[in-house]
Design an enzyme around this catalytic site. Structure first.
Site, short mmCIF file in Angstrom:
data_model
loop_
_atom_site.label_atom_id
_atom_site.label_comp_id
_atom_site.label_asym_id
_atom_site.label_seq_id
_atom_site.Cartn_x
_atom_site.Cartn_y
_atom_site.Cartn_z
N SER A 63 0.80 -1.23 0.00
CA SER A 63 0.00 0.00 0.00
C SER A 63 0.83 1.28 0.00
O SER A 63 0.25 2.37 -0.15
CB SER A 63 -0.95 0.01 1.20
OG SER A 63 -2.02 -0.89 0.97
N GLY A 114 2.19 -12.18 2.34
CA GLY A 114 3.44 -12.58 2.96
C GLY A 114 4.58 -11.60 2.83
O GLY A 114 5.73 -11.94 3.12
N GLY A 163 4.63 8.98 6.27
CA GLY A 163 5.05 7.70 5.69
C GLY A 163 3.87 6.88 5.25
O GLY A 163 2.78 7.40 4.99
N HIS A 164 4.08 5.57 5.15
CA HIS A 164 3.02 4.63 4.80
C HIS A 164 3.55 3.23 5.07
O HIS A 164 4.76 3.00 5.16
CB HIS A 164 2.62 4.76 3.32
CG HIS A 164 1.17 4.51 3.07
ND1 HIS A 164 0.61 3.25 3.20
CD2 HIS A 164 0.17 5.34 2.71
CE1 HIS A 164 -0.68 3.33 2.92
NE2 HIS A 164 -0.99 4.58 2.63
N ASP A 165 2.62 2.29 5.23
CA ASP A 165 2.96 0.87 5.35
C ASP A 165 2.36 0.13 4.17
O ASP A 165 1.46 0.63 3.49
CB ASP A 165 2.39 0.27 6.64
CG ASP A 165 2.98 0.89 7.89
OD1 ASP A 165 4.03 1.55 7.79
OD2 ASP A 165 2.38 0.72 8.97
N GLY A 166 2.85 -1.09 3.95
CA GLY A 166 2.29 -1.92 2.89
C GLY A 166 2.33 -3.38 3.28
O GLY A 166 3.26 -3.83 3.93
N ALA A 167 1.30 -4.11 2.89
CA ALA A 167 1.25 -5.55 3.13
C ALA A 167 0.60 -6.23 1.94
O ALA A 167 -0.48 -5.81 1.50
CB ALA A 167 0.48 -5.87 4.41
#
Length: 460
Positions: A63, A308, A301-305
């Site tokens: 993401s 796995g 910022g941002h995270d991503g998933a």
């Protein structure tokens, strides 16, 4: 204050040990400070092949791709082709969701800051063709509207697919080509891929999943989520260093080959909506960026998933410091906590908050506001109380989550702060998932169970 060289030495010494501690097959990290970048890698890209993780290996950024999609949209704003407060239907006349009145009023800005209000976890596989995003957006006609557009924040993957489709229409090309031609190429990125057909040309990580809490991670059965969700984060992959090249252009928007005006880069970091006090989610939302009000900050910022794979990006703009971390399985959030806490403290004097954990003291005596059934397109949830005044949360996955192997769970909800509770998800590490009860249904009950997304209460 420690230097970038000190950080590099710590990562060289500690990264492999941290991966073993958190059962992570492989990872890579890059750090930007004083205009310089250091990058490091350890472990393997695939436990089935044993190929080593290297600093130029590609990991999916998940993401974090939303910031790339938002940047593509802001380029169109710079060119005068798109307005942030344009109704979506000004560019996609056939756009519709389950609520016709809402669909007519949803704006570009609301897509970019997750306030469009319709349910967003739509991952329909519409095929591998260049029309994948177009076909997904056309399928949203029965997606439920959770709340009126602009009322509150609820994380929305499908909203960014709609934004991606607007970009496709205005550019006259598919999202993949837009990101290649308008970001990857002008930034001079050499280890970035818009999708699997690009990624196969490089050393690319595969995600790993755990069959059980105590099981070793094994390679995921597929490499990526459907192409239909590319603008939201299903396919974009790159090395952490390349991700920081993108970040540096946001920090110094008028240097080198321009990809965004300085005004638009700054506008993307302006708060648009506050988020509930949750523990893991940001304090506010910008245009694409997640905004954090941390001690020593601000931070964005941002995270991503993906399947796995996990990616984390944090930027301290007034210090010119940024960290990009990618991992391909295991307890990636714990690796994030250790790496980010150490690096941001040393180089930017920023304190990364600890992961949520139960607060001391008893649970609230009155639980009637919280108990009930909540639902979304991917999960059914029952919150119940017992005779001792304890709260329990029972979640049953459905749709794509069930297809991906998510298992039903039942955990006690423990007090955290305010109307946010935590459930212990992983006994081995003490990881707690926060849940926040927000809104009012008019009868004294919480209207939504918030965990980044807002799951609506079922009418009684």
């Amino acid at each position: 204050m420690p230097t970038l060289a000190d950080t590099a030495a710590w990562l060289d010494e500690s990264l492999a040990e941290l991966l073993a501690q958190h059962r992570i097959p492989g990872a890579a990290v890059a750090v930007l400070a004083d205009g310089e970048v250091t990058d490091h890698a350890a472990g393997v890209l695939n436990t089935g092949t044993g190929v080593d993780s290297t600093v130029d290996s590609l990991f999916q950024i998940g993401s974090i791709s939303k910031v790339w999609t938002a940047t593509l949209a802001m380029q169109l704003v710079d060119e005068g082709l798109l307005g942030l407060d344009d109704p979506v239907r000004a560019h996609l006349p056939g756009f519709t969701v389950g609520d016709e009145q809402a669909a007519a009023g949803i704006t570009v800005r609301q897509l970019m800051c997750h306030t469009a209000g319709f349910e967003g976890d739509v991952f329909t596989d519409t095929g591998p063709g260049d029309d994948a995003v177009e076909r997904l957006v056309a399928s949203l006609s029965d997606v439920p509207q959770l709340f009126p557009p602009g009322e509150r924040f609820s994380y929305n993957n499908a909203g960014f697919c709609v934004l991606g489709r607007i970009i496709e229409v205005l550019r006259g090309k598919c999202w993949d080509d837009c990101v290649r031609e308008h970001l990857i190429a002008p930034l001079g990125l050499t280890h970035a891929a818009a999708g699997p057909y690009d990624a196969i040309r490089y050393r690319a990580a595969i995600g790993h999943v755990q069959p059980g809490l105590d099981a070793e991670p094994v390679p995921a059965p597929v490499w990526a989520l459907p192409r239909s969700n590319a603008p939201a984060g299903s396919t974009l992959a790159m090395s952490p260093r390349e991700l920081l090249t993108f970040v540096h252009r946001h920090l110094v928007a008028d240097s080198g080959t321009p990809v965004l005006s300085p005004e638009s880069a700054l506008a993307m970091r302006e708060p648009q909506v506050q988020a509930p006090d949750h523990g893991l989610m940001p304090d506010a939302l910008g245009l694409g960026w997640l905004l954090y009000d941390w001690t020593g900050g601000p931070v964005f910022g941002h995270d991503g998933a993906t399947i796995g794979q996990n990616a984390y990006l944090r930027v301290v703009p007034h210090r010119g410091v940024a960290v990009a971390l990618s991992a391909n399985g295991g307890r990636a959030l714990h690796l994030y906590q250790e790496v980010m806490a150490r690096v941001l403290h040393d180089l930017a004097d920023v304190v990364v908050p600890p992961l949520p954990a139960p607060a001391a003291g008893p649970a609230p005596v009155e639980v009637a506001r919280f108990v009930g059934e909540y639902t979304s397109m991917v999960t059914d949830t029952v919150v119940s109380g017992d005779d001792a005044g304890r709260l329990w949360i029972e979640r049953t996955p459905k749709g794509i989550l069930a297809e991906m192997g998510e298992r039903p769970s039942k955990n006690e909800l423990l007090p955290y702060r305010g109307e946010t509770f935590v459930a212990r998800i992983d006994p081995a590490t003490g990881y707690y998932q926060p849940y926040t009860f927000v809104g009012d249904d008019g009868a004294g009950h919480a209207q939504f169970l918030y965990h980044g997304r807002a799951d609506r209460r079922e009418r009684s």
